[in-house]
Design an enzyme around this catalytic site. Sequence first.
Site, PDB file in Angstrom:
ATOM      1  N   LYS A  54       0.841  -1.201   0.000  1.00 24.28           N
ATOM      2  CA  LYS A  54       0.000   0.000   0.000  1.00 24.28           C
ATOM      3  C   LYS A  54       0.873   1.248   0.000  1.00 24.28           C
ATOM      4  O   LYS A  54       0.646   2.183  -0.773  1.00 24.28           O
ATOM      5  CB  LYS A  54      -0.929   0.005   1.229  1.00 24.28           C
ATOM      6  N   GLN A  98      -4.983  -1.194   9.475  1.00 27.24           N
ATOM      7  CA  GLN A  98      -4.909  -2.559   8.928  1.00 27.24           C
ATOM      8  C   GLN A  98      -5.547  -3.558   9.894  1.00 27.24           C
ATOM      9  O   GLN A  98      -5.190  -3.596  11.080  1.00 27.24           O
ATOM     10  CB  GLN A  98      -3.429  -2.919   8.678  1.00 27.24           C
ATOM     11  N   ASP A 121     -11.364   3.070   3.769  1.00 31.89           N
ATOM     12  CA  ASP A 121     -11.781   1.669   3.694  1.00 31.89           C
ATOM     13  C   ASP A 121     -13.300   1.553   3.565  1.00 31.89           C
ATOM     14  O   ASP A 121     -13.815   0.478   3.244  1.00 31.89           O
ATOM     15  CB  ASP A 121     -11.339   0.922   4.964  1.00 31.89           C
TER      16      ASP A 121
END
Length: 297
Positions: A54, A98, A121
């Site tokens: 990422k 995460q 997200d």
Amino acid sequence: MTATVIDGKAFAAKLRAKVAAEVEALGASHGVIPGLAVVLVGEDPASQVYVRNKNRQTREAGMGSFEHKLDASTPEAELLALIDRLNHDPHVHGILVQLPLPGHIDADRVIDAIDPAKDVDGFHVINVGRLGAGLPALTPCTPLGCLMLLRDHLGSLSGKNAVVLGRSNIVGKPMAQLLLKDSCTVTIAHSRTRDLPEVCRGADILVAAVGRPEMVQGDWVKPGATVIDVGINRVTGPDGSGRLVGDVAYESCAAVAGAITPVPGGVGPMTIACLLANTLTACRRSLGLDPVEGLTP
Ligand code: NDP
């Protein structure tokens, strides 16, 4: 019939290039660089690989990349304090924590603490609710990537029968919302669904997100259907070597389907590309600008 292979790797590369060009244009017009903060708690090896990828792809797109690595024993309050700082940091337009988090941290509380405008997200209940209500939202990256592949391959999805296998908050449910928004007739199937093969055989679009290696068999697929395989499962072959397979038995399904995504190289690369797209969208919205066409549902 031999299915057309939907090349997610190539599509994701084009999407990243489009995002990079838009990032450059935004810098020139507004002097602002979109920034993504990624928070990793603990040493989970798979998470470390994801976070590395990422950060690399964020930098390659010309965006600001802020990595926060915290010890596995970090108290929840410390993580919440970091999120509060990132919520108020003008250089940060997207925040990603995460998952999974260590057991002593309440993941729902952490997601709830993220400013919904920076929730790239798309897991915050505000964004979940906005998606369900058909309002502009930040959309979970993996289903957004699936939608882009489907639109690219099929054009209009209107009126198609779509079956989503799996009802997780990360993939299944938002995928179903996106397909409904595009006027599909949507069925969500899960572990309690009766006669799964028969349900799947009704699908013009079949999205598999169950986490069961090669569960969907060729005789579950309607001839000519479009099959999107979200699954990423590591299996060990008879010789002890590891390989990745999806939730779809690729060979038998490709013999029946009209189009299919491979694993790897299908949905997987789309997830980070959509994360970059969401970060650009969040940054543009913070400036009062509309999202770039094609980067949102
Ligand atoms: P979850 O484990 O959260 O959800 C799995 C879903 O599948 C559940 O709704 C479950 O039903 C259903 N299910 C499980 N077994 C069966 C069965 N035998 N028959 C019918 N339904 C079943 O998984 P995720 O949604 O997070 O992930 C799904 C897959 O996608 C995984 O392989 C994961 O690795 C992959 N993935 C890939 C990503 C990418 O970037 N490409 C990103 C995210 C996930 P129930 O609710 O009834 O238990």
